[in-house]
Structures are given as C-alpha cells and as structure tokens.
Design a protein around this motif. Sequence first.
Motif, mmCIF file in Angstrom:
data_model
loop_
_atom_site.group_PDB
_atom_site.id
_atom_site.type_symbol
_atom_site.label_atom_id
_atom_site.label_comp_id
_atom_site.label_asym_id
_atom_site.label_seq_id
_atom_site.Cartn_x
_atom_site.Cartn_y
_atom_site.Cartn_z
ATOM 1 N N GLN A 32 45.825 34.092 29.663
ATOM 2 C CA GLN A 32 45.293 34.249 28.316
ATOM 3 C C GLN A 32 46.019 35.365 27.564
ATOM 4 O OE1 GLN A 32 41.050 33.749 27.707
ATOM 5 N NE2 GLN A 32 41.024 35.504 26.302
ATOM 6 N N VAL A 33 46.350 36.441 28.255
ATOM 7 C CA VAL A 33 47.098 37.543 27.634
ATOM 8 C C VAL A 33 48.446 37.036 27.120
ATOM 9 C CG1 VAL A 33 48.330 39.698 28.092
ATOM 10 C CG2 VAL A 33 45.993 39.389 28.932
ATOM 11 N N ILE A 34 49.143 36.278 27.970
ATOM 12 C CA ILE A 34 50.461 35.767 27.577
ATOM 13 C C ILE A 34 50.330 34.779 26.429
ATOM 14 C CG2 ILE A 34 52.485 34.474 28.367
ATOM 15 C CD1 ILE A 34 51.879 35.535 31.194
ATOM 16 N N ALA A 35 49.321 33.904 26.488
ATOM 17 C CA ALA A 35 49.132 32.903 25.441
ATOM 18 C C ALA A 35 48.842 33.561 24.096
ATOM 19 C CB ALA A 35 47.991 31.963 25.825
ATOM 20 N N VAL A 36 47.942 34.542 24.088
ATOM 21 C CA VAL A 36 47.602 35.229 22.829
ATOM 22 C C VAL A 36 48.815 35.968 22.277
ATOM 23 C CG1 VAL A 36 46.215 37.089 21.830
ATOM 24 C CG2 VAL A 36 45.150 35.430 23.370
ATOM 25 N N THR A 37 49.539 36.656 23.155
ATOM 26 C CA THR A 37 50.728 37.394 22.707
ATOM 27 C C THR A 37 51.775 36.454 22.131
ATOM 28 O OG1 THR A 37 50.354 39.097 24.389
ATOM 29 C CG2 THR A 37 52.560 38.953 23.444
ATOM 30 N N SER A 38 52.017 35.340 22.817
ATOM 31 C CA SER A 38 53.045 34.402 22.382
ATOM 32 C C SER A 38 52.678 33.740 21.060
ATOM 33 C CB SER A 38 53.261 33.341 23.464
ATOM 34 O OG SER A 38 54.287 32.455 23.096
ATOM 35 N N VAL A 39 51.464 33.230 20.961
ATOM 36 C CA VAL A 39 51.048 32.525 19.737
ATOM 37 C C VAL A 39 51.012 33.483 18.550
ATOM 38 C CG1 VAL A 39 49.137 31.314 18.627
ATOM 39 C CG2 VAL A 39 49.768 30.739 20.969
ATOM 40 N N ALA A 40 50.429 34.667 18.748
ATOM 41 C CA ALA A 40 50.336 35.635 17.653
ATOM 42 C C ALA A 40 51.723 36.100 17.207
ATOM 43 C CB ALA A 40 49.493 36.832 18.090
ATOM 44 N N THR A 41 52.635 36.242 18.160
ATOM 45 C CA THR A 41 54.005 36.645 17.808
ATOM 46 C C THR A 41 54.682 35.587 16.954
ATOM 47 O OG1 THR A 41 54.266 37.991 19.814
ATOM 48 C CG2 THR A 41 56.277 37.222 18.742
ATOM 49 N N MET A 42 54.544 34.326 17.328
ATOM 50 C CA MET A 42 55.143 33.252 16.543
ATOM 51 C C MET A 42 54.521 33.170 15.150
ATOM 52 S SD MET A 42 57.497 32.049 18.417
ATOM 53 C CE MET A 42 57.716 33.538 19.396
ATOM 54 N N ILE A 43 53.206 33.372 15.065
ATOM 55 C CA ILE A 43 52.535 33.351 13.762
ATOM 56 C C ILE A 43 53.051 34.495 12.892
ATOM 57 C CG2 ILE A 43 50.310 33.727 12.607
ATOM 58 C CD1 ILE A 43 48.984 32.241 14.937
ATOM 59 N N GLY A 44 53.242 35.664 13.493
ATOM 60 C CA GLY A 44 53.720 36.812 12.735
ATOM 61 C C GLY A 44 55.151 36.661 12.259
ATOM 62 N N MET A 45 55.972 35.912 12.996
ATOM 63 C CA MET A 45 57.369 35.715 12.606
ATOM 64 C C MET A 45 57.515 34.769 11.423
ATOM 65 S SD MET A 45 60.058 35.619 15.735
ATOM 66 C CE MET A 45 59.387 34.101 16.383
ATOM 67 N N CYS A 46 56.587 33.838 11.275
ATOM 68 C CA CYS A 46 56.719 32.811 10.246
ATOM 69 C C CYS A 46 56.823 33.392 8.835
ATOM 70 C CB CYS A 46 55.553 31.828 10.335
ATOM 71 S SG CYS A 46 55.641 30.737 11.790
ATOM 72 N N PRO A 47 55.942 34.327 8.421
ATOM 73 C CA PRO A 47 56.081 34.876 7.060
ATOM 74 C C PRO A 47 57.416 35.572 6.832
ATOM 75 C CG PRO A 47 53.917 35.404 7.972
ATOM 76 C CD PRO A 47 54.738 34.842 9.087
ATOM 77 N N ARG A 48 57.956 36.255 7.843
ATOM 78 C CA ARG A 48 59.248 36.919 7.690
ATOM 79 C C ARG A 48 60.359 35.894 7.499
ATOM 80 N NH1 ARG A 48 59.385 42.300 8.786
ATOM 81 N NH2 ARG A 48 61.653 42.198 8.958
ATOM 82 N N ALA A 49 60.298 34.824 8.276
ATOM 83 C CA ALA A 49 61.319 33.785 8.152
ATOM 84 C C ALA A 49 61.243 33.113 6.790
ATOM 85 C CB ALA A 49 61.155 32.757 9.269
ATOM 86 N N ILE A 50 60.032 32.838 6.325
ATOM 87 C CA ILE A 50 59.855 32.183 5.029
ATOM 88 C C ILE A 50 60.338 33.092 3.903
ATOM 89 C CG2 ILE A 50 58.134 31.327 3.396
ATOM 90 C CD1 ILE A 50 56.499 30.402 5.853
ATOM 91 N N ALA A 51 60.060 34.394 4.026
ATOM 92 C CA ALA A 51 60.442 35.356 2.987
ATOM 93 C C ALA A 51 61.911 35.741 3.052
ATOM 94 C CB ALA A 51 59.582 36.611 3.093
ATOM 95 N N GLY A 52 62.616 35.283 4.081
ATOM 96 C CA GLY A 52 64.036 35.606 4.210
ATOM 97 C C GLY A 52 64.295 37.003 4.735
ATOM 98 N N LEU A 53 63.298 37.617 5.374
ATOM 99 C CA LEU A 53 63.470 38.951 5.934
ATOM 100 C C LEU A 53 64.136 38.857 7.308
ATOM 101 C CD1 LEU A 53 59.970 40.473 5.064
ATOM 102 C CD2 LEU A 53 62.123 40.800 3.833
ATOM 103 N N ARG A 54 64.689 39.982 7.736
ATOM 104 C CA ARG A 54 65.378 40.016 9.028
ATOM 105 C C ARG A 54 64.377 39.784 10.152
ATOM 106 N NH1 ARG A 54 66.935 43.460 13.215
ATOM 107 N NH2 ARG A 54 69.140 43.388 13.773
ATOM 108 N N TRP A 55 64.691 38.867 11.036
ATOM 109 C CA TRP A 55 63.841 38.618 12.193
ATOM 110 C C TRP A 55 64.724 38.269 13.369
ATOM 111 C CZ3 TRP A 55 63.694 33.514 14.186
ATOM 112 C CH2 TRP A 55 64.313 32.559 13.388
ATOM 113 N N ASP A 56 64.187 38.453 14.553
ATOM 114 C CA ASP A 56 64.988 38.245 15.756
ATOM 115 C C ASP A 56 64.108 37.607 16.819
ATOM 116 O OD1 ASP A 56 66.559 38.417 18.044
ATOM 117 O OD2 ASP A 56 67.548 40.240 17.355
ATOM 118 N N ILE A 57 64.281 36.317 17.020
ATOM 119 C CA ILE A 57 63.442 35.591 17.962
ATOM 120 C C ILE A 57 63.680 36.046 19.400
ATOM 121 C CG2 ILE A 57 65.069 33.683 18.287
ATOM 122 C CD1 ILE A 57 62.627 31.800 18.334
ATOM 123 N N VAL A 58 64.888 36.565 19.676
ATOM 124 C CA VAL A 58 65.175 37.039 21.027
ATOM 125 C C VAL A 58 64.349 38.286 21.342
ATOM 126 C CG1 VAL A 58 66.955 37.883 22.587
ATOM 127 C CG2 VAL A 58 67.485 36.061 20.975
#
Length: 427
Positions: free
Chosen positions: A97-123
């Motif tokens: 559950q810890v890994i699932a929450v961390t992974s899903v929340a991280t992906m959700i947090g990256m989406c606005p940055r990607a949409i806004a064209g801000l620097r992001w690093d999936i690695v």
Amino acid sequence: MAWEHPEGAEVSNRLGSGIVIVIAGLGLGLAALLITARHGVTEWPFVAAFGLLIAIGEMVQFKVDRSRNRAPIATSAALGYAMLRGPSLDIAPDVAQVIAVTSVATMIGMCPRAIAGLRWDIVVSNRRVLSVACAAVVFSAVVPRDLGWNGSWRHAIPLVGAMLLGVLTAGLVDALVGAGQATELFNKPFPASLRDELLVMGQIGMAMGLSGVLLAAGTSLLGLWAPPLVIVPLLLTQFAFRRFASAQRTYRTTVRSMARSTEIAGFSSPGQNARTASLAVAIGNDLGLTPARMEALEYAALLSGVGQLALADPSPGGASLLRTREERQRAAEIGASVIERSGVLDRVAEIVRHSNDPYRQGRASNSDIPLESGIVNVALAYEQLVGEGTGQSSDKALESIGLGIGAEYDPVVVESLRRVVGRGFRF
C-alpha cells in the motif's frame, strides 16, 4: 556532452539512460497497486492526506543544481507514510500500500507540470518510488506490526531507530542509483558520482529524512493534525533552497553575458566560449571533479577570453593561440583581474589567471596552480584546432596537442581529452 541540456533534450537523454529505472519503478508501482486492490485499502483518510502531500510536493519540485530536481515535500511525505505506527491508526499500511500510494500520487503530481510545460524528470520520480519502497521494506522487517507509540521509551527507541534505518536505506539506494545514472550520462567515474550524490543527500536529503521521521511520529501520535505542523517548516526550508538556486542562476546568466562580450567585440568566434566550456566540463567529469569545482571550471572556460578585450586587435577568427606567449599571459592576468572585481568568483579568477601557463613552468612545479587551469588550456587549444571554420580533424588536433605533452599541456588532462574524444565527443 554538455553540462546542461535544454529541458526537452534532458528528459529524453535521461529516459535513454534511465529506462531501467523507469520500468522498475512503474512495474513495482503497478504490482503494488494490484496487490493493494486485491487486499483492500486500509485507513482511507491517511491515504488521502499523504497522497495529497506527495502529489503537491511533486508539483512544486525544484532544481537543486543544474542536473538534479528534488521534491522535498513529496519525499518526506512518502517516507512518513511508510513509517506510520501508532495509536491513531487501527491498521498500519503494509509495504504494498505504501508503494502504491507513493507511485500513484507521484504520477498525479507530475501531470500538471507536464501539461504546464515545466521541467519534470520521470527518472528521478521513479527513483523516489524505488527508494521509498526499500525504506518501507527495511522498516517493516525491523519493526513488528504490533509495535507502536504508547508512551513507553522501551517502544520509542526501537521505533526511532527503525525509522532512521529506513531513511538511511532510502538515501543510500537513491544515491547508488543516481550515481550509476550520472556515470552513464556524464562518463564520470562511479566513485566520484557516488560522492556527489552523497553530498547532495547530506545537504538536502538529511532535511527530507528527518522531516519524514517527524511526520511519521507526529501523525502516529496526533493523527492528521500533525502533517501541517511538520510541512510548514519544510516549506520554509524549500523556499530557502529555491532562493539559493535562483541566485545561482543569476550568477550563471551574468557569466554567460560576460562571455558573449568577447564574441560581440570580435575577439572570439561565435560560440567559441560555449564550445570550450562544453569540452572543459566533459574533461572535468572524466577526471571526477566535485560539483563546486565543475561549476568554477565551466565559468572559467566561458570567461577565459575576457582579458583579450584589453588587446589592441582581435585574433583572426578568435584564434588566441596565434598570439605570442606574453600577449596570452597578459590577457589571462587582465581577465582574472576583471573577474575578481565581481567579488564572488575568486576561484574562477585564479583558474583563468593560470589558463595560459605552460605546464612545465606552471603546475608541474607548483601544485597550488589549479588542475582546472590545465583543463581550460587544453580545451581552448582543441577548440581552436577543430572548431568552426578550422577544418582540422580531431585526430590531427590530438596529434598536435600530444606534441606539447609535459611542456605546454598537462599529461593527465591530455589523456582525459583522448578518452573524451574517443567516446565520441562532438561540439
């Protein structure tokens, strides 16, 4: 092989070298999500609160230096959630559950940055998932599920010890993965890359880890009233780091503006300073210089021609090597004096001052002369031999520079140049 890539190119390059990290992180997150869905989610209010913190932290991430993005709030929240144990929870979250929450929340947090064209690093984001997963595994293995905060020192001591062990595990895993990635991206020796990663971990990782411990302990005892009390100081710390990073960017902009002055005045060819700096940085990486020395080296390479502005006439095509030894050394001394007046680039000035010293009369007999001066000397010579408009091949340039080993050029630096060029370096 530039020290800093454009944002889009940087993401692409990191994906190319970090594809295993991305696959491992996404695969682990997906597996954990399936396991959690099968067994059911426990303590939904805590899932929502910590998931929100991780997502917000991912959205407000910032660049620690020119090659690393960090999200302190997201990392602290993920570590804190992994180490929840106490009276405020009926059931502590398991590792999946810890890994699932961390992974899903991280992906959700990256989406606005990607949409806004801000620097992001999936690695980097997937590195966090992997390191938090390791911390959760270690913490769960050390602490029994029925052990929590109950006001007894007998329970508190092993809990705190397990938390610190989990944080240390996360830091070391992230440092090892990051060092491997830096070695592949920048051709830097692994021990030097690991040293740099541990240095960053000590600077900002300690704050993230301790905040995670406080977040876990406070929430375990007080419930969801605790996160705001812990996150506010971390926000202030992040603000201070962002201000520092902003000041560093201002220095960099100023240096680049100064470097362009020689091109505008015709004392160097267009892009010559940037090409010299690119090669100098590649050699510095190969030799395993620290981040602070790398920054000074790049600035010195960019500003190495500033002193030529005091000479009567520009060199044809910016080829300063065509000038006499006395003219070049006088230009270096003048350039160093100009740089010193900035008040913040004394190390850079010292490198520039000796950037035209022959190795035999300079660093060979005076160890106080920076190695970086020899790097700038070799990088400038190679650029002027193979740069735009010269038409000379890299093999010919290496042969010409090789004739000056031990007299004009530092043998260690020339050997590094050969390795860098042999790996396919191109301006």
